[in-house]
Design an enzyme around this catalytic site. Structure first.
Site, PDB file in Angstrom:
ATOM      1  N   ASN A  35      30.555 152.952  95.338  1.00 55.17           N
ATOM      2  CA  ASN A  35      31.889 152.331  95.405  1.00 55.17           C
ATOM      3  C   ASN A  35      31.934 151.203  94.402  1.00 55.17           C
ATOM      4  O   ASN A  35      31.159 150.260  94.494  1.00 55.17           O
ATOM      5  CB  ASN A  35      32.140 151.765  96.799  1.00 55.17           C
ATOM      6  CG  ASN A  35      32.176 152.859  97.840  1.00 55.17           C
ATOM      7  OD1 ASN A  35      32.886 153.837  97.689  1.00 55.17           O
ATOM      8  ND2 ASN A  35      31.381 152.705  98.894  1.00 55.17           N
ATOM      9  N   CYS A  89      24.592 137.609 101.660  1.00 52.91           N
ATOM     10  CA  CYS A  89      23.316 138.322 101.695  1.00 52.91           C
ATOM     11  C   CYS A  89      22.420 137.753 100.610  1.00 52.91           C
ATOM     12  O   CYS A  89      22.879 137.515  99.487  1.00 52.91           O
ATOM     13  CB  CYS A  89      23.537 139.815 101.456  1.00 52.91           C
ATOM     14  SG  CYS A  89      22.009 140.779 101.575  1.00 52.91           S
ATOM     15  N   GLY A 115      24.816 141.472 104.809  1.00 51.63           N
ATOM     16  CA  GLY A 115      23.543 140.859 105.178  1.00 51.63           C
ATOM     17  C   GLY A 115      22.431 141.851 105.412  1.00 51.63           C
ATOM     18  O   GLY A 115      22.646 143.066 105.448  1.00 51.63           O
ATOM     19  N   GLU A 116      21.232 141.307 105.550  1.00 46.65           N
ATOM     20  CA  GLU A 116      20.057 142.129 105.800  1.00 46.65           C
ATOM     21  C   GLU A 116      19.602 141.886 107.242  1.00 46.65           C
ATOM     22  O   GLU A 116      19.068 140.811 107.554  1.00 46.65           O
ATOM     23  CB  GLU A 116      18.949 141.761 104.799  1.00 46.65           C
ATOM     24  CG  GLU A 116      17.582 142.318 105.099  1.00 46.65           C
ATOM     25  CD  GLU A 116      17.554 143.830 105.356  1.00 46.65           C
ATOM     26  OE1 GLU A 116      18.165 144.601 104.594  1.00 46.65           O
ATOM     27  OE2 GLU A 116      16.913 144.242 106.347  1.00 46.65           O
ATOM     28  N   CYS A 165      30.883 149.182 111.848  1.00 43.80           N
ATOM     29  CA  CYS A 165      29.891 148.691 110.895  1.00 43.80           C
ATOM     30  C   CYS A 165      29.816 147.171 111.049  1.00 43.80           C
ATOM     31  O   CYS A 165      30.823 146.476 110.885  1.00 43.80           O
ATOM     32  CB  CYS A 165      30.319 149.092 109.485  1.00 43.80           C
ATOM     33  SG  CYS A 165      29.210 148.534 108.201  1.00 43.80           S
ATOM     34  N   CYS A 167      21.141 142.950  95.525  1.00 40.66           N
ATOM     35  CA  CYS A 167      21.029 144.297  94.967  1.00 40.66           C
ATOM     36  C   CYS A 167      22.116 144.440  93.894  1.00 40.66           C
ATOM     37  O   CYS A 167      23.260 144.021  94.088  1.00 40.66           O
ATOM     38  CB  CYS A 167      21.227 145.354  96.049  1.00 40.66           C
ATOM     39  SG  CYS A 167      19.976 145.286  97.350  1.00 40.66           S
ATOM     40  N   CYS A 197      25.650 146.059  94.708  1.00 42.37           N
ATOM     41  CA  CYS A 197      26.333 145.675  95.952  1.00 42.37           C
ATOM     42  C   CYS A 197      27.162 144.422  95.746  1.00 42.37           C
ATOM     43  O   CYS A 197      26.675 143.398  95.275  1.00 42.37           O
ATOM     44  CB  CYS A 197      25.313 145.442  97.059  1.00 42.37           C
ATOM     45  SG  CYS A 197      26.057 144.989  98.626  1.00 42.37           S
ATOM     46  N   CYS A 224      31.209 150.702 101.858  1.00 43.74           N
ATOM     47  CA  CYS A 224      29.828 150.225 101.683  1.00 43.74           C
ATOM     48  C   CYS A 224      29.711 149.363 100.444  1.00 43.74           C
ATOM     49  O   CYS A 224      30.136 149.762  99.368  1.00 43.74           O
ATOM     50  CB  CYS A 224      28.856 151.379 101.475  1.00 43.74           C
ATOM     51  SG  CYS A 224      28.748 152.517 102.812  1.00 43.74           S
ATOM     52  N   SER A 264      17.732 151.766 102.901  1.00 47.96           N
ATOM     53  CA  SER A 264      18.408 151.842 101.608  1.00 47.96           C
ATOM     54  C   SER A 264      17.340 152.041 100.541  1.00 47.96           C
ATOM     55  O   SER A 264      16.764 151.085 100.053  1.00 47.96           O
ATOM     56  CB  SER A 264      19.189 150.550 101.363  1.00 47.96           C
ATOM     57  OG  SER A 264      20.234 150.451 102.309  1.00 47.96           O
ATOM     58  N   LEU A 265      17.086 153.277 100.214  1.00 52.12           N
ATOM     59  CA  LEU A 265      16.006 153.596  99.272  1.00 52.12           C
ATOM     60  C   LEU A 265      16.506 153.460  97.820  1.00 52.12           C
ATOM     61  O   LEU A 265      16.008 152.659  97.050  1.00 52.12           O
ATOM     62  CB  LEU A 265      15.478 155.010  99.552  1.00 52.12           C
ATOM     63  CG  LEU A 265      14.190 155.374  98.829  1.00 52.12           C
ATOM     64  CD1 LEU A 265      13.033 154.528  99.325  1.00 52.12           C
ATOM     65  CD2 LEU A 265      13.889 156.866  99.001  1.00 52.12           C
ATOM     66  N   GLU A 281      32.719 140.143 108.022  1.00 49.32           N
ATOM     67  CA  GLU A 281      33.571 141.298 108.206  1.00 49.32           C
ATOM     68  C   GLU A 281      32.871 142.398 108.986  1.00 49.32           C
ATOM     69  O   GLU A 281      31.649 142.555 108.908  1.00 49.32           O
ATOM     70  CB  GLU A 281      34.004 141.824 106.837  1.00 49.32           C
ATOM     71  CG  GLU A 281      34.791 140.746 106.110  1.00 49.32           C
ATOM     72  CD  GLU A 281      35.341 141.170 104.773  1.00 49.32           C
ATOM     73  OE1 GLU A 281      36.504 140.867 104.510  1.00 49.32           O
ATOM     74  OE2 GLU A 281      34.604 141.792 103.987  1.00 49.32           O
ATOM     75  N   SER A 299      20.222 149.357 109.500  1.00 54.51           N
ATOM     76  CA  SER A 299      19.938 149.700 108.101  1.00 54.51           C
ATOM     77  C   SER A 299      19.225 148.534 107.427  1.00 54.51           C
ATOM     78  O   SER A 299      19.622 147.379 107.581  1.00 54.51           O
ATOM     79  CB  SER A 299      21.252 149.995 107.368  1.00 54.51           C
ATOM     80  OG  SER A 299      20.990 150.340 106.018  1.00 54.51           O
TER      81      SER A 299
HETATM   82  N1  SAH Z   1      20.993 145.102 103.885  1.00 51.67           N
HETATM   83  C1  SAH Z   1      21.020 146.334 104.625  1.00 51.67           C
HETATM   84  C2  SAH Z   1      22.307 146.505 105.372  1.00 51.67           C
HETATM   85  C3  SAH Z   1      23.533 146.734 104.480  1.00 51.67           C
HETATM   86  S1  SAH Z   1      23.843 148.438 104.497  1.00 51.67           S
HETATM   87  C4  SAH Z   1      20.720 147.489 103.714  1.00 51.67           C
HETATM   88  O1  SAH Z   1      20.650 147.267 102.504  1.00 51.67           O
HETATM   89  O2  SAH Z   1      20.487 148.593 104.174  1.00 51.67           O
HETATM   90  C5  SAH Z   1      24.969 148.697 103.266  1.00 51.67           C
HETATM   91  C6  SAH Z   1      24.718 150.038 102.636  1.00 51.67           C
HETATM   92  O3  SAH Z   1      25.675 150.240 101.592  1.00 51.67           O
HETATM   93  C7  SAH Z   1      23.359 150.090 101.992  1.00 51.67           C
HETATM   94  O4  SAH Z   1      22.793 151.346 102.034  1.00 51.67           O
HETATM   95  C8  SAH Z   1      23.735 149.701 100.598  1.00 51.67           C
HETATM   96  O5  SAH Z   1      22.733 150.028  99.716  1.00 51.67           O
HETATM   97  C9  SAH Z   1      25.016 150.474 100.383  1.00 51.67           C
HETATM   98  N2  SAH Z   1      25.799 149.963  99.286  1.00 51.67           N
HETATM   99  C10 SAH Z   1      25.789 148.719  98.775  1.00 51.67           C
HETATM  100  N3  SAH Z   1      26.637 148.619  97.765  1.00 51.67           N
HETATM  101  C11 SAH Z   1      27.215 149.813  97.608  1.00 51.67           C
HETATM  102  C12 SAH Z   1      28.209 150.315  96.735  1.00 51.67           C
HETATM  103  N4  SAH Z   1      28.760 149.540  95.810  1.00 51.67           N
HETATM  104  N5  SAH Z   1      28.589 151.597  96.881  1.00 51.67           N
HETATM  105  C13 SAH Z   1      28.046 152.358  97.838  1.00 51.67           C
HETATM  106  N6  SAH Z   1      27.123 151.933  98.696  1.00 51.67           N
HETATM  107  C14 SAH Z   1      26.700 150.674  98.578  1.00 51.67           C
END
Ligand code: SAH
Length: 345
Positions: A288, A109, A159-160, A102, A113, A116, A331, A213-214, A89, A191
């Site tokens: 989200n 992935c 994905g990463e 995006c 996490c 996510c 996200c 993504s910290l 997507e 990202s």
């Molecule tokens: N793998 C990469 C690229 C994906 S970015 C990364 O982790 O950065 C997707 C972004 O959305 C990341 O910052 C992720 O942490 C954030 N994200 C994932 N799940 C989410 C959620 N349920 N609500 C809000 N942000 C989320």
């Protein structure tokens, strides 16, 4: 061979090796990426002979036509079903002066996490260059119908990106090429969840913006929500980020706020320290939710307090407006989805 997997350099090398003039690569790329012509027959400034030979050597297979889900706020999710059945997507996010796409780099992935949805669905495979760049081509074609254009690209889909590193670099090359999609580096952001050993190399080989993504400010908390932290701990990540050549680029720290987990005042103060150390901006992301999620969103009042603590420390901190949630386009919500009221698998 899929011509969409070639960067300009590799196409020039290949074509000259076959006895063609170097500039044919530019001509063909312009037809494909700029005029969106996907058959050599239509490339009218090539000789009949070249068109025939190229048709025998190359295939031009952009992504299949996407299904489009439009959310109330104007966000459009493009869902592509690939030849092998995988679903990826991309999301077009309209803002006042910008249209941001995006982009996904993997089908699924591997990072899992905890917050996510994409991670909870597991990993299928890396996307090819043509499948990454193909998302941009498709989005441009969708926007063209309403006379609009993409202005920004963010690698924040499924994905990463840094785990599909070679294809990421080749895609960026095509996205930035004058004869490709012609985006400036300032309009592209990659990202990462923190693949520390690739971050410095990304900075050396491209000049795109970096988002990280910290999501937590110490190893104990971060490992609980991001298994990747067991492989690259915070110290290693921060060291890599210090080595990211900023100046022409910008680092953004993404921080998704999970109620009573990482949204305490002490978290804000530690985050401010890290942001200052890296001279980075902070993007606060309201969580989200999705079916089966183990966290609750932090209430907006508390998010604002968190933001104020950062601002008081002179850190630029924006709250990311969540977009497309009603179509699971926001996200962390991307993944093979059931629509029209189907129960989630
Ligand atoms: N793998 C990469 C690229 C994906 S970015 C990364 O982790 O950065 C997707 C972004 O959305 C990341 O910052 C992720 O942490 C954030 N994200 C994932 N799940 C989410 C959620 N349920 N609500 C809000 N942000 C989320």
């Amino acid at each position: 061979m899929q011509i969409l997997n070639f960067t300009r350099n590799s196409l020039e090398e290949f074509l000259t090796g076959q006895g063609f003039k170097r500039f044919k690569a530019e001509q063909v790329m312009q037809w494909i990426y700029q005029k969106k012509v996907f058959s050599f027959e239509g490339m009218t400034n090539l000789s009949r002979q070249d068109r025939e030979t190229f048709s025998q050597i190359f295939e031009i297979t952009p992504l299949p036509e996407p299904q489009i889900f439009k959310s109330k706020d104007g966000t459009r999710k493009l869902t592509f079903t690939l030849e092998d059945g995988n679903v990826v997507e991309a999301v077009i996010i309209p803002e006042e002066k910008r249209q941001t796409l995006c982009i996904s780099t993997q089908a699924g992935c591997p990072l899992r996490c905890a917050f996510c949805r994409t991670g909870s669905l597991g990993f299928s495979r890396n996307l090819e260059v043509r499948e990454i760049v193909g998302q941009v081509i498709a989005a441009e074609m969708v926007l063209e119908e309403s006379g609009q254009r993409l202005s920004n690209l963010v690698f924040m889909g499924m994905g990463e990106p840094l785990l599909n590193f070679d294809n990421l670099l080749k895609s960026i090359d095509i996205l930035m090429d004058d004869f490709g999609l012609n985006f400036s580096n300032r309009r592209i952001t990659v990202s990462t969840a923190g693949i520390a050993d690739r971050i410095v190399e990304l900075g050396e080989r491209t000049n795109v913006n970096l988002a990280v993504s910290l999501h937590a400010v110490n190893d104990e908390k971060r490992s609980r929500i991001m298994p990747v932290n067991e492989r690259f701990g915070l110290k290693q990540l921060l060291d890599a980020l210090k080595g990211y050549p900023v100046g022409r680029k910008m680092i953004v720290l993404e921080y998704v706020l999970l109620n009573n987990f990482n949204d305490l005042p002490e978290d804000a103060l530690a985050l401010a320290k890290i942001a200052k150390l890296l001279d980075a901006k902070v993007n606060l992301i309201p969580f989200n939710t999705f079916p089966g999620a183990k966290f609750e969103p932090t209430p907006m009042k508390k998010i604002l307090e968190f933001q104020n603590l950062l601002v008081a420390k002179h850190v630029t901190a924006l709250i990311r407006k969540s977009r497309g949630g009603d179509e699971l386009a926001a996200c962390g919500q991307l993944g093979r989805l059931k629509h029209n009221g189907d129960k989630d698998a």
